[in-house]
Design an enzyme around this catalytic site. Structure first.
Site, PDB file in Angstrom:
ATOM      1  N   ASP A 249     -24.376   1.338-109.094  1.00  0.00           N
ATOM      2  CA  ASP A 249     -23.866  -0.020-110.139  1.00  0.00           C
ATOM      3  C   ASP A 249     -22.556   0.671-110.405  1.00  0.00           C
ATOM      4  O   ASP A 249     -22.270   1.958-110.190  1.00  0.00           O
ATOM      5  CB  ASP A 249     -24.717  -0.419-110.974  1.00  0.00           C
TER       6      ASP A 249
HETATM    7  C1  BGC Z   1     -23.050  -5.292-112.804  1.00  0.00           C
HETATM    8  C2  BGC Z   1     -23.468  -5.531-111.247  1.00  0.00           C
HETATM    9  C3  BGC Z   1     -22.370  -5.738-110.707  1.00  0.00           C
HETATM   10  C4  BGC Z   1     -21.100  -4.844-110.817  1.00  0.00           C
HETATM   11  C5  BGC Z   1     -19.895  -5.078-109.989  1.00  0.00           C
HETATM   12  C6  BGC Z   1     -21.781  -4.166-112.742  1.00  0.00           C
HETATM   13  O1  BGC Z   1     -21.565  -4.400-114.160  1.00  0.00           O
HETATM   14  O2  BGC Z   1     -24.277  -4.573-113.529  1.00  0.00           O
HETATM   15  O3  BGC Z   1     -24.417  -6.279-111.168  1.00  0.00           O
HETATM   16  O4  BGC Z   1     -22.537  -6.202-109.068  1.00  0.00           O
HETATM   17  O5  BGC Z   1     -20.723  -4.659-112.195  1.00  0.00           O
HETATM   18  O6  BGC Z   1     -19.201  -6.330-110.492  1.00  0.00           O
END
Ligand code: BGC
Length: 704
Positions: A249
Site C-alpha cells: 500500500d
Molecule cells: C489506500 C489504497 C489505495 C492507495 C492508492 C492508499 O492510501 O489505502 O487503498 O489503493 O492509497 O491510492
C-alpha cells in the site's frame, strides 16, 4: 513527461510469441534483463503527481517490449482525479446484491473504462471484513462474511481482468480499522485468520486469480503486513497458491531487506526502499538474486497472463480527459444500485408507492441538489472521481419528481435543516420519504454508529446533514404515519426511531444514478432484492468488539479476542437479537421454500437442493442462503454461510435450486483444515435469522 507510447510485438522480443505460456514468456524475458532493469520493475517511479489520473506508475521499457504499468483506484469506478468515468455504487452496495453475475459485469465495465483511460492495474477489490462496524472504509469492501466477500471479489476480479487490466485484492491483511492504521498491530490467532479474512482472500485468489495483492498499512501479530513472511509467503503464496505479485500500500513499506525477503514484490509508490537500496542489498547478498528474480517473474507473469503485454492500453493523446462513461455503464450503475438496495422494513405495505395523484414529501439534504453530490460515494482514495470534481449525480428529488410525474404525483421538497418546514411538508403530504446519511471515508473511523456520529468524509467537502437526523425522522414520523426512511450510509446505523416509521430502505452510497435507482425501488418498478452483507445491531453495546483492547486497541495492539465471533457469528453465539440480521432483505412479493434434499456426493461434496416458489403477485428475486452448523464439539460459531444463489421468479413460478458444498464448507482450521466429523446442520434461509428449511448430513472425521 508523458506516459510512454504503447509497445507492441517486436522481432527482438521473442517473449512476445503468444504460443508460449505466461510463465515461459516471463522466464524468457527475465533472463534478458539487467539488474537495473529488474530493479525498475519492482517499485513505482514516484510520478503520481506528474501522471495525474493515476495512483502509481512503473515506466515502460520499449527495448524489451515492456509496457507501462499505470495503477489507479478502485472499487466504485475509475478515480484518482480522472473525469468522465462512471461513479458506480460503493462496494458494500455491490455485495448487497448477492449476485456474482452482476458483479462480474460491474468488474468488466470497470476494467473497460480503466483500459480506455490508459490504466492497466486497478487497485480493487477491497476484501477487508467488517470486523468493526465503525471502520471508516467498510463501505469500500463487501461486509462481514468471508464467503460472500470472497465470491463477490472473485467475480469482480474476473470481470476486470477480461479487459487486460490486472486486478488487486487488498488490503492484505486485517486492515480492519482506520484509527491508527499506520501503527496498529492486529493481533489475530491463526484459526481466526485462516477462517475469516484469510478465507475471503483465499477464495478471491483461487477463484478470481488476481494478478496482484496489496499488503496493508497495519502490522499483523507485531510484524508489518508488508514484511510479514507468514502472511505473504507461507499463507498467500504457499497455502493459497498465489502466483502474482504483492505490492505495498502507499507508504506501507518500512524496510528493504526484511520486506523483500518476507515476500513483498513491489513497492508503491516510490523507490525509497526497492530502488537503489534494494539494488545494494542484492549486490551485497542480503537479498538473494533468486528472490529479486522471483519478484520480477511474478510481476511479468501476471502481466503476460492478464494480457498487458499483448494488449496494452492504447490511449490517444489526451485520453485522461476522454469520456469513457458510456450510457451502458450508466445503466449498469443504476442496476447495481437497484439490486443492492435493501428493503429493511415495510409495515402495512407502505411501499411501493402506488395510486395516482398523491403528494409525496421528499425530505432531507441527501435527497436534494446540495446533498446528493455528497452521498453518492464514500470518501478517500476510492472516491470517483476524487477531490474537487463532482459528476452529475441524479438526486433523489430529481428521480422521484420525474417518476412521480408519470402517476400525476406532486413532489414537494424540504431539505430538513428546519424541522418545522419538514413537518409542514410531511403533514400536507400522503407520504413522506426522509433521506438521511452518514459520511464514511478513508483515514477516519466513525466515532459511533449514531447517524449523527459520522465524521466528514476524507478528501470531499462535507456539508450534508449538519442537523439532527434522528430527531428529524421522529418529527416527520409524528406528522405523517406513512413515513419511509431512506438510508445513504456505508454500513449499519442505530435507529432509535425504528418503531415510529413503517418503511426503511438501505440505499448505501448509490453512485451516479442515485435518484433514478431509488425511484425505481420506491415506486416498485424494480422489486427490491438486496440483502444485508452486514449485521445492523440494536445498540452499540451489542457489538462483538466490546473492549478497548479489541477496538481501537491499547498500547498499539488491537486484540481479536472475539475470535471467530465476528458479525452474525457473534450475535448467534451470544443469542443477541440484531435490529436487522445479516442476509435480511424484504421484497414486494413473497417466497416459499420446500422439499429440502441433502445428499452426499463423491469427493466429499454435499448437494443441497430445494424448491423456491414466488408465492406473491409480483415478479421478484430472492437470495436463498445456505448456512452450515457444525457439531458443537468443533468450536465453530452456530452457523456459517457456505452457499447462496440469486433467483428471479415470476409470480407463481417455482424453481429447483441446487448448490454443492465442498469439503471445506465443513472444515475448521487447526494447523491444517480438518472435518471434525459428526452431524452437520444444513440451514436454508431467507436471512441468517429466517431459516426456512433444515436438514442434516453426517460426515466422518477427515484431514483435508
Ligand atoms: C489506500 C489504497 C489505495 C492507495 C492508492 C492508499 O492510501 O489505502 O487503498 O489503493 O492509497 O491510492
Amino acid at each position: 513527461m508523458g506516459v510512454s507510447k504503447p509497445v507492441h510485438a517486436a522481432a527482438s522480443c521473442p517473449w512476445m510469441n503468444t504460443s508460449k505460456t505466461p510463465d515461459q514468456r516471463a522466464t524468457e524475458l527475465l533472463s534478458a534483463m539487467t539488474l537495473d532493469e529488474k530493479i525498475t520493475m519492482v517499485h513505482g517511479d514516484g510520478n503520481i503527481f506528474i501522471y495525474y489520473g493515476m495512483a502509481g506508475h512503473i515506466p515502460a521499457n520499449p527495448a524489451l517490449c515492456i509496457p507501462d504499468l499505470t495503477l489507479n483506484d478502485a472499487g466504485a469506478g475509475v478515480g484518482d482525479g480522472q473525469t468522465n468515468t462512471t461513479a458506480f455504487p460503493a462496494a458494500i452496495a455491490q455485495a448487497a446484491s448477492w449476485d456474482p453475475t452482476l458483479q462480474r459485469r460491474f468488474g468488466d465495465a470497470l476494467g473497460w473504462e480503466a483500459w480506455h483511460k490508459g490504466i492497466d492495474v486497478m487497485l480493487a477489490p477491497d476484501l477487508n471484513l467488517a470486523r468493526v462496524p465503525m471502520n471508516g472504509r467498510n463501505f469500500e469492501a463487501f461486509g462481514e462474511d468471508p464467503y460472500l466477500s470472497g465470491t463477490t471479489a472473485a467475480a469482480e476480479i474476473q470481470g476486470i481482468q477480461q479487459n487486460n487490466v490486472i486486478a488487486t485484492a487488498k488490503h492484505y491483511a486485517e486492515n480492519s480499522q482506520e484509527t491508527n492504521r499506520n501503527t496498529i498491530s492486529e493481533d489475530v490467532d491463526q484459526r481466526t485468520l485462516h477462517e475469516l479474512e484469510g478465507q475471503a482472500f483465499e477464495i478471491a485468489v483461487k477463484q478470481g486469480k488476481p494478478g496482484s495483492v496489496m499488503c496493508s498499512y497495519n502490522l499483523v501479530n507485531s510484524a508489518w503486513a508488508c514484511e510479514n513472511p507468514q502472511l505473504l509467503t507461507s499463507l498467500l503464496k504457499n497455502e493459497y497458491g498465489f502466483d502474482g505479485f504483492v505490492m505495498s500500500d502507499w507508504g506501507a513499506t518500512h524496510s528493504t531487506v526484511a520486506s523483500a525477503n518476507a515476500g513483498m514484490d513491489m513497492q508503491m509508490w516510490d523507490g525509497s526502499y526497492f530502488g537503489d537500496p534494494l539494488k545494494q542489498a542484492v549486490l551485497n547478498g542480503q537479498v538473494p538474486m533468486t528472490r529479486l528474480n522471483d519478484m520480477v517473474l511474478r510481476i511479468l507473469r501476471s502481466m503476460f497472463r492478464v494480457g498487458v503485454f499483448d494488449n496494452p492500453p492504447a490511449p490517444e493523446p489526451g485520453a485522461y480527459t476522454a469520456d469513457v462513461a458510456t450510457s451502458a455503464d450508466n445503466q449498469l450503475a443504476r442496476q447495481v444500485a437497484e439490486q443492492g438496495a435493501v428493503l429493511l422494513k415495510n409495515s402495512g405495505a407502505v411501499l411501493p408507492l402506488t395510486g395516482l395523484g398523491k403528494t409525496i414529501a421528499v425530505i432531507g439534504q441527501p435527497a436534494g441538489p446540495e446533498g446528493a453530490p455528497q452521498v453518492y460515494g464514500g470518501g478517500g482514495s476510492s472516491h470517483v472521481p476524487e477531490a474537487g470534481f463532482y459528476p452529475n449525480v441524479v438526486s433523489p428529488l430529481q428521480g422521484i419528481t420525474q417518476r412521480g410525474l408519470a402517476n400525476g404525483d406532486k413532489v414537494v421538497y424540504a431539505n430538513g435543516s428546519v424541522t418545522a418546514d419538514a413537518v409542514a411538508a410531511a403533514s400536507a403530504a400522503d407520504v413522506a420519504v426522509v433521506f438521511v446519511n452518514d459520511s464514511e471515508g478513508e483515514g477516519t473511523d466513525r466515532s459511533s454508529l449514531q447517524l449523527n456520529g459520522g465524521t466528514c468524509a476524507f478528501l470531499i467537502a462535507c456539508t450534508a446533514s449538519m442537523y439532527d437526523q434522528d430527531q428529524l425522522i421522529s418529527a416527520v414520523a409524528q406528522a405523517n404515519p406513512h413515513t419511509v426512511v431512506v438510508l445513504d450510509t456505508g454500513g449499519p446505523v442505530l435507529m432509535p426511531w425504528v418503531d415510529q416509521v413503517p418503511g426503511i430502505v438501505e440505499a448505501w452510497y448509490p453512485g451516479i444514478e442515485d435518484g433514478n435507482a431509488i425511484a425505481s425501488i420506491l415506486f416498485g418498478d424494480v422489486n427490491p432484492s438486496g440483502k444485508l452483507p452486514e449485521t445492523f445491531p440494536k445498540s452499540q453495546a451489542d457489538l462483538p468488539t466490546q473492549t478497548p483492547e479489541q477496538y481501537p486497541g491499547v498500547n498499539g495492539h488491537a486484540v481479536y479476542s472475539e475470535g471467530l465471533d465476528v458479525g452474525y457469528r457473534w450475535y448467534d453465539a451470544k443469542a443477541i437479537q440484531p435490529l436487522f440480521s445479516f442476509g435480511h432483505g424484504l421484497s414486494y412479493t413473497t417466497f416459499g421454500y420446500s422439499g429440502l434434499g441433502v445428499r452426499k456426493l463423491s469427493g466429499g461434496n454435499v448437494s443441497v437442493t430445494f424448491t423456491l416458489t414466488n408465492t406473491g403477485s409480483r415478479p421478484g428475486a430472492e437470495v436463498p442462503q445456505v448456512y452450515v452448523g457444525d457439531p458443537p464439539s468443533s468450536g465453530e460459531p452456530p452457523k456459517q454461510l457456505k452457499g447462496y444463489q440469486k433467483v428471479f421468479l415470476q409470480p407463481g413460478e417455482s424453481r429447483q435450486v441446487s448448490l454443492t458444498l465442498g469439503p471445506r464448507s465443513f472444515a475448521y482450521w487447526q494447523n491444517t483444515w480438518i472435518i471434525g466429523g459428526g452431524s452437520y446442520s444444513i440451514l436454508v434461509g431467507s436471512s441468517s435469522r429466517d431459516i426456512r428449511l433444515q436438514g442434516t448430513v453426517s460426515l466422518g472425521k477427515k484431514t483435508l
